[in-house]
Design an enzyme around this catalytic site. Structure first.
Site, PDB file in Angstrom:
ATOM      1  N   CYS A  44      34.021  47.780  44.221  1.00  0.00           N
ATOM      2  CA  CYS A  44      34.834  46.699  43.584  1.00  0.00           C
ATOM      3  C   CYS A  44      35.657  47.967  42.161  1.00  0.00           C
ATOM      4  CB  CYS A  44      34.404  46.101  43.166  1.00  0.00           C
ATOM      5  SG  CYS A  44      35.825  44.243  41.607  1.00  0.00           S
TER       6      CYS A  44
ATOM      7  N   HIS B  21      36.046  38.748  49.378  1.00  0.00           N
ATOM      8  CA  HIS B  21      35.969  39.566  48.174  1.00  0.00           C
ATOM      9  C   HIS B  21      36.854  39.229  46.908  1.00  0.00           C
ATOM     10  CE1 HIS B  21      34.884  43.011  45.706  1.00  0.00           C
ATOM     11  NE2 HIS B  21      36.263  43.281  45.249  1.00  0.00           N
ATOM     12  N   GLU B  22      38.536  39.007  47.416  1.00  0.00           N
ATOM     13  CA  GLU B  22      39.256  39.506  46.118  1.00  0.00           C
ATOM     14  C   GLU B  22      39.519  37.478  45.635  1.00  0.00           C
ATOM     15  OE1 GLU B  22      40.349  41.871  45.223  1.00  0.00           O
ATOM     16  OE2 GLU B  22      40.062  43.014  46.732  1.00  0.00           O
TER      17      GLU B  22
ATOM     18  N   HIS C   8      37.578  36.461  42.783  1.00  0.00           N
ATOM     19  CA  HIS C   8      37.211  36.678  41.505  1.00  0.00           C
ATOM     20  C   HIS C   8      38.692  35.629  41.334  1.00  0.00           C
ATOM     21  CE1 HIS C   8      36.696  41.265  41.140  1.00  0.00           C
ATOM     22  NE2 HIS C   8      37.023  41.597  42.407  1.00  0.00           N
TER      23      HIS C   8
END
Ligand code: NI
Length: 185
Positions: free
Chosen positions: A99, A141-142, A145
């Site tokens: 990341c 994953h994104e 956030h």
């Protein structure tokens, strides 16, 4: 304009991000700045909290890895107000992740291989689809956030213990990387 990437320790990375409207100020310029920032840091995805904004906006560029995964040739997409509706937990796989907000840390993460997502594109058209494969991983994953989560949150206690030193250096701002960052201090 290239924006600094906020690294772990910055509170914005732990905030739940808010949906935006088409009236969000200078949205087109912001998205263009995010693409420029992603390009110079050689990442494949960037979420707005990583540039200090607690809003639901993500860009993904899988064209960079299309030599290995040709199905993603030309895959460059903007996701506004994305939400994961459902995880298909029948199948999971484990793959190494990194990341831009956690430079120097790479760890395998187990995730479902298929997810149901809703989002708006750059023209604020609605999309509702099931996604699988590598894209499903990158989206998880994104989109994490936007929930105030980072990939190391998914690691076992043991793995977390093993990278404790690295994480502590990261939080203190003791690291080097090739792109512009904004650390806690
Ligand atoms: Ni990330």
């Amino acid at each position: 304009m290239i924006l600094p990437i906020y690294t772990l320790g910055q509170p914005v990375l732990r905030q739940v991000a808010e949906d935006i409207t088409p009236e969000y100020p200078e949205l087109k310029q912001l998205i263009s700045n995010m693409y420029e920032t992603l390009e110079q840091s050689e990442g494949i995805g960037l979420a707005a909290p990583q540039i200090g904004l607690p809003i639901r906006l993500v860009i993904i560029n899988l064209d960079l890895i299309s030599e290995d995964l040709p199905e993603y040739k030309g895959y460059i997409h903007t996701f506004i107000n994305p939400h994961i509706i459902e995880f298909d937990n029948t199948e999971t796989d484990s793959m190494e992740e990194g990341c831009l907000s956690l430079p120097g840390i790479h760890e395998p993460v187990r995730r479902p291989t298929r997810i149901h997502v809703k989002y708006l594109d750059e023209e604020f058209n609605e999309h509702d689809e099931w996604v699988d494969g590598y894209l499903a991983r990158v989206m998880q994953h994104e989109f994490d956030h936007l929930e105030g989560k980072v990939f190391v949150d998914h690691l076992s206690m043991l793995r977390k213990q093993m990278i404790k030193g690295k994480l502590s250096n990261l939080l203190k701002g003791n690291f080097r990387c090739s792109y512009k960052v904004k650390t806690k201090r």
